[in-house]
Scaffold this motif. Structure first.
Motif, PDB file in Angstrom:
ATOM      1  N   GLU A   1      49.469-105.469 -58.649  1.00  0.00           N
ATOM      2  CA  GLU A   1      48.275-104.703 -57.929  1.00  0.00           C
ATOM      3  C   GLU A   1      47.859-103.445 -58.654  1.00  0.00           C
ATOM      4  OE1 GLU A   1      47.462-105.838 -54.911  1.00  0.00           O
ATOM      5  OE2 GLU A   1      48.689-107.209 -54.296  1.00  0.00           O
ATOM      6  N   PRO A   2      46.492-103.158 -58.425  1.00  0.00           N
ATOM      7  CA  PRO A   2      46.056-102.347 -59.120  1.00  0.00           C
ATOM      8  C   PRO A   2      46.945-100.746 -58.813  1.00  0.00           C
ATOM      9  CG  PRO A   2      44.318-103.363 -58.237  1.00  0.00           C
ATOM     10  CD  PRO A   2      45.513-104.006 -57.550  1.00  0.00           C
ATOM     11  N   ASN A   3      47.204 -99.853 -59.965  1.00  0.00           N
ATOM     12  CA  ASN A   3      48.093 -98.793 -59.645  1.00  0.00           C
ATOM     13  C   ASN A   3      47.339 -97.608 -58.949  1.00  0.00           C
ATOM     14  OD1 ASN A   3      49.892 -99.909 -61.367  1.00  0.00           O
ATOM     15  ND2 ASN A   3      48.908 -99.060 -63.308  1.00  0.00           N
ATOM     16  N   ASN A   4      45.959 -97.548 -58.729  1.00  0.00           N
ATOM     17  CA  ASN A   4      45.359 -96.213 -57.976  1.00  0.00           C
ATOM     18  C   ASN A   4      44.592 -96.869 -56.738  1.00  0.00           C
ATOM     19  OD1 ASN A   4      42.726 -96.810 -58.747  1.00  0.00           O
ATOM     20  ND2 ASN A   4      43.424 -96.606 -60.863  1.00  0.00           N
ATOM     21  N   ASN A   5      44.444 -95.997 -55.841  1.00  0.00           N
ATOM     22  CA  ASN A   5      43.742 -96.362 -54.724  1.00  0.00           C
ATOM     23  C   ASN A   5      42.382 -95.636 -54.712  1.00  0.00           C
ATOM     24  OD1 ASN A   5      45.990 -97.773 -53.670  1.00  0.00           O
ATOM     25  ND2 ASN A   5      46.888 -95.887 -52.972  1.00  0.00           N
TER      26      ASN A   5
ATOM     27  N   SER B   1      35.809-104.763 -52.321  1.00  0.00           N
ATOM     28  CA  SER B   1      35.566-105.816 -53.367  1.00  0.00           C
ATOM     29  C   SER B   1      35.840-105.212 -54.742  1.00  0.00           C
ATOM     30  CB  SER B   1      34.075-106.149 -53.368  1.00  0.00           C
ATOM     31  OG  SER B   1      33.368-104.954 -53.672  1.00  0.00           O
ATOM     32  N   ASP B   2      35.883-104.111 -55.047  1.00  0.00           N
ATOM     33  CA  ASP B   2      36.203-103.412 -56.308  1.00  0.00           C
ATOM     34  C   ASP B   2      37.678-103.577 -56.499  1.00  0.00           C
ATOM     35  OD1 ASP B   2      33.587-102.546 -56.891  1.00  0.00           O
ATOM     36  OD2 ASP B   2      33.851-100.521 -55.937  1.00  0.00           O
ATOM     37  N   TYR B   3      38.335-103.284 -55.473  1.00  0.00           N
ATOM     38  CA  TYR B   3      39.837-103.426 -55.446  1.00  0.00           C
ATOM     39  C   TYR B   3      40.325-105.003 -55.767  1.00  0.00           C
ATOM     40  CZ  TYR B   3      44.759-103.856 -54.041  1.00  0.00           C
ATOM     41  OH  TYR B   3      46.250-104.197 -53.867  1.00  0.00           O
ATOM     42  N   ILE B   4      39.769-105.885 -55.320  1.00  0.00           N
ATOM     43  CA  ILE B   4      39.807-107.409 -55.186  1.00  0.00           C
ATOM     44  C   ILE B   4      39.530-107.661 -56.961  1.00  0.00           C
ATOM     45  CG2 ILE B   4      39.218-109.699 -54.708  1.00  0.00           C
ATOM     46  CD1 ILE B   4      38.722-108.612 -51.769  1.00  0.00           C
ATOM     47  N   ASN B   5      38.376-107.296 -57.503  1.00  0.00           N
ATOM     48  CA  ASN B   5      38.201-107.524 -58.879  1.00  0.00           C
ATOM     49  C   ASN B   5      38.955-107.193 -59.624  1.00  0.00           C
ATOM     50  OD1 ASN B   5      35.724-108.812 -57.549  1.00  0.00           O
ATOM     51  ND2 ASN B   5      34.254-107.145 -58.003  1.00  0.00           N
TER      52      ASN B   5
ATOM     53  N   GLY C   1      34.287-104.473 -63.741  1.00  0.00           N
ATOM     54  CA  GLY C   1      33.392-104.020 -64.699  1.00  0.00           C
ATOM     55  C   GLY C   1      33.727-102.530 -65.205  1.00  0.00           C
ATOM     56  N   ASP C   2      34.903-102.113 -65.060  1.00  0.00           N
ATOM     57  CA  ASP C   2      35.371-100.773 -65.452  1.00  0.00           C
ATOM     58  C   ASP C   2      36.166-100.846 -66.901  1.00  0.00           C
ATOM     59  OD1 ASP C   2      34.386 -99.469 -63.227  1.00  0.00           O
ATOM     60  OD2 ASP C   2      36.040 -99.249 -62.181  1.00  0.00           O
ATOM     61  N   THR C   3      36.120-102.163 -67.358  1.00  0.00           N
ATOM     62  CA  THR C   3      36.852-101.943 -68.761  1.00  0.00           C
ATOM     63  C   THR C   3      36.230-101.448 -69.763  1.00  0.00           C
ATOM     64  OG1 THR C   3      35.784-104.276 -69.043  1.00  0.00           O
ATOM     65  CG2 THR C   3      37.989-104.537 -68.192  1.00  0.00           C
ATOM     66  N   GLN C   4      34.813-101.250 -69.657  1.00  0.00           N
ATOM     67  CA  GLN C   4      34.081-100.784 -70.906  1.00  0.00           C
ATOM     68  C   GLN C   4      33.144 -99.493 -70.182  1.00  0.00           C
ATOM     69  OE1 GLN C   4      31.958-102.947 -73.856  1.00  0.00           O
ATOM     70  NE2 GLN C   4      32.924-104.927 -72.979  1.00  0.00           N
ATOM     71  N   LYS C   5      33.498 -98.391 -70.501  1.00  0.00           N
ATOM     72  CA  LYS C   5      32.696 -97.000 -69.712  1.00  0.00           C
ATOM     73  C   LYS C   5      31.722 -96.532 -70.618  1.00  0.00           C
ATOM     74  CE  LYS C   5      34.732 -96.086 -65.671  1.00  0.00           C
ATOM     75  NZ  LYS C   5      33.853 -95.970 -64.477  1.00  0.00           N
ATOM     76  N   ASN C   6      31.705 -96.931 -72.105  1.00  0.00           N
ATOM     77  CA  ASN C   6      31.082 -96.334 -73.177  1.00  0.00           C
ATOM     78  C   ASN C   6      29.331 -96.702 -72.964  1.00  0.00           C
ATOM     79  OD1 ASN C   6      31.965 -98.949 -73.560  1.00  0.00           O
ATOM     80  ND2 ASN C   6      30.401 -98.907 -75.504  1.00  0.00           N
ATOM     81  N   PRO C   7      28.593 -95.400 -73.117  1.00  0.00           N
ATOM     82  CA  PRO C   7      27.206 -95.538 -72.840  1.00  0.00           C
ATOM     83  C   PRO C   7      26.865 -96.676 -73.784  1.00  0.00           C
ATOM     84  CG  PRO C   7      27.783 -93.452 -73.028  1.00  0.00           C
ATOM     85  CD  PRO C   7      28.991 -94.185 -73.493  1.00  0.00           C
TER      86      PRO C   7
END
Length: 539
Positions: free
Chosen positions: A60-64, A70-74, A294-300
């Motif tokens: 499971e994702p570590n943070n809440n 849907s973001d949690y499921i992804n 979609g949070d794997t890449q944060k760079n502009p």
């Protein structure tokens, strides 16, 4: 357990399930029901699952900090997929599964084993028909970068599964045509790869780029071909264009250049923006309607598809800048094309005129000035009468210069020694003719005249008018008199659509005069001007 054994067990259980009663001494009336255990498929029997499946489902994702479920499921799907990225299985699964947005946590252990067995084969180049939910899970993995060595590798694998599996089930078409484009943009690939997608969305934006390039290259032949699709006046059907296509293209280049200068100097919008609207901005979500973390890449980063479509990402939020097809001013484009043709016909003194449709006075004056300038510089005034006169002179000169062929007299030499032989032959022929004539009268033989069949197809405006029904003639008269309301009444009486009646007339016109006579693409139908006088004469 061996695959063939499991299949045999599955078939046997299905057969047993279909037997609803037990016969007693072969008498069906005395048959009775008896308790039976619940029948299960072989795939539903308790099977030991590899330990890795249980470990995967615990991830499971570590943070809440997720704002949306849907973001949690992804995020959960991405972490579990990463954990199982290199896993392989070998299990015979014959069950069915159908889920909306399928993921690992929705599957039983047999279903999970069935999916990873299928995926193992796919990675070895063996794609078999399976549950569509399995296919979507595999696609979700690829768009998240799971199972791909690089973005290029992931793109090729998505194309491959689409091209092969669409033969079994085409439900993936509507999603992959968008997701493949999203893949190029999100993973910063070469935008030209978008053209590799079999079904491209926003084809309109590529056409805009082609139109702009045609103007830059001064290729108004290509410009006219492309712009015609956005005009409410279909210039390609014009008889004038067929005869003077090069002149029209050259004149249109002058008109466009002059209008562009006017808009640049006197208007806040450019001529291009007047025709196709301005750039708009909106939020963009990559891989919409799929499972994507979609949070794997944060760079502009940014992706420029062409001058009319670009994407920018800041802190994980994407914006899309593009032009909308809904902002195209088809009426304005049609006015430019039609008004250009109108003044060319007038100055050329073309035999057939087109009706001048009201445009803004400013636009009319600008186009007229450009056309007059073009015609004066290229000596086009009264071109049509001059061309006819030149043709007449050429024919006359050709006739005058035609060589006079001197016919030599034929000498006929007569041999008197042949007279007796000729006379005898003539008497024999005369005798035979008299005998044959008498025999024909005695037998009273009737000789029928051979019918001469004229296979030549009749054509022309008169023949076309004779082929029309009373209602079709009435429709043409009403169009000539600008009485479109009465056409609606005729269509209502006949219980048919107006377009159906008009197309029927155009079909007959194509048969007898090899051209359409009615323009049906405008709000109101109208007769092409080159046929108005002839129609008035024959109707």
């Amino acid at each position: 357990m061996d695959t063939s054994i499991l299949k045999l067990i599955n078939d046997a259980l299905v057969q047993a399930k279909n037997e609803k009663y037990v016969l007693n001494d072969g008498n069906i009336e005395k048959s009775h029901y008896q308790p039976e255990p619940i029948i299960k498929k072989a795939s539903e029997l308790a099977m030991p699952a590899p330990k890795r499946y249980k470990e995967m489902l615990k991830i499971e994702p570590n943070n809440n900090t997720f704002s949306w479920q849907s973001d949690y499921i992804n995020a959960r799907f991405y972490l579990q997929a990463k954990f199982m990225e290199s896993f392989e299985d070998d299990y015979a699964y014959y069950g069915e599964i159908l889920r909306y947005l399928p993921q690992y946590t929705d599957m039983t252990f047999p279903e999970l084993r069935g999916y990873f067995t299928w995926r193992t084969k796919v990675r070895k180049g063996i794609i078999e028909e399976t549950n569509i939910s399995f296919v979507f899970v595999y696609i979700y993995e690829l768009i998240n970068g799971i199972g791909a060595d690089s973005p290029k590798d992931g793109f090729q694998k998505l194309l491959y599964i689409w091209n092969v599996y669409t033969k079994f089930n085409n439900k993936i078409d509507r999603y992959l045509k968008d997701w493949l484009k999203d893949y190029v943009i999100y993973y910063e690939m070469d935008p030209s790869r978008i053209k590799d997608i079999p079904i491209k969305r926003n084809h309109y934006l590529f056409v805009l780029s082609d139109i702009q390039n045609a103007v830059k290259k001064n290729d108004f032949s290509e410009f006219l071909k492309l712009i015609n699709g956005f005009s409410n006046y279909k210039i390609h059907k014009s008889k004038f264009l067929k005869e003077f296509q090069n002149d029209y293209i050259d004149a249109l280049a002058v008109v466009y250049t002059d209008l562009e200068k006017f808009y640049n100097n006197s208007r806040k919008t450019t001529l291009f923006e007047k025709m196709f609207g301005k750039e708009s901005r909106e939020a963009w979500v990559p891989f919409r309607s799929g499972i994507f973390y979609g949070d794997t890449q944060k760079n502009p980063r940014k992706c420029i598809v062409n001058d009319f479509e670009r994407y920018e990402c800041t802190n994980g939020e994407w914006l899309k800048y593009s032009y909308s097809e809904y902002n195209v001013d088809k009426r304005f484009i049609g006015e430019v094309l039609r008004t250009t043709e109108f003044f060319l016909r007038e100055i050329y003194d073309y035999s057939y005129k087109i009706t001048f449709k009201s445009t803004s006075k400013l636009l009319t004056n600008l186009i007229e000035k450009s056309i007059i300038s073009f015609c004066e510089e290229n000596n086009k005034k009264d071109l049509c009468p001059r061309m006819k006169e030149n043709q007449r002179v050429k024919k006359k000169k050709k006739k005058e210069m035609a060589p006079i062929i001197k016919i030599e007299p034929v000498r006929i030499e007569i041999d008197p020694s042949k007279f007796d032989e000729i006379r005898k032959t003539a008497q024999d022929i005369q005798r035979k003719l008299i005998v044959e004539s008498v025999m024909e009268k005695e037998k009273e033989i009737l000789v029928e005249k051979t019918k001469v069949v004229n296979n030549e197809k009749e054509q022309g405006m008169e023949v076309f008018s004779k082929s029309l029904t009373i209602d079709e003639k009435e429709i043409i008269r009403e169009i000539l008199n600008n009485q479109s309301e009465k056409i609606d009444e005729i269509a209502k009486e006949k219980n048919k659509m107006v377009t159906v009646l008009l197309e029927a007339i155009n079909e007959k016109a194509l048969t007898f005069i090899e051209d359409n006579i009615i323009e049906t693409n405008d709000e109101k139908p109208w007769i092409y001007d080159e046929y108005r006088e002839e129609l008035l004469e024959v109707l």
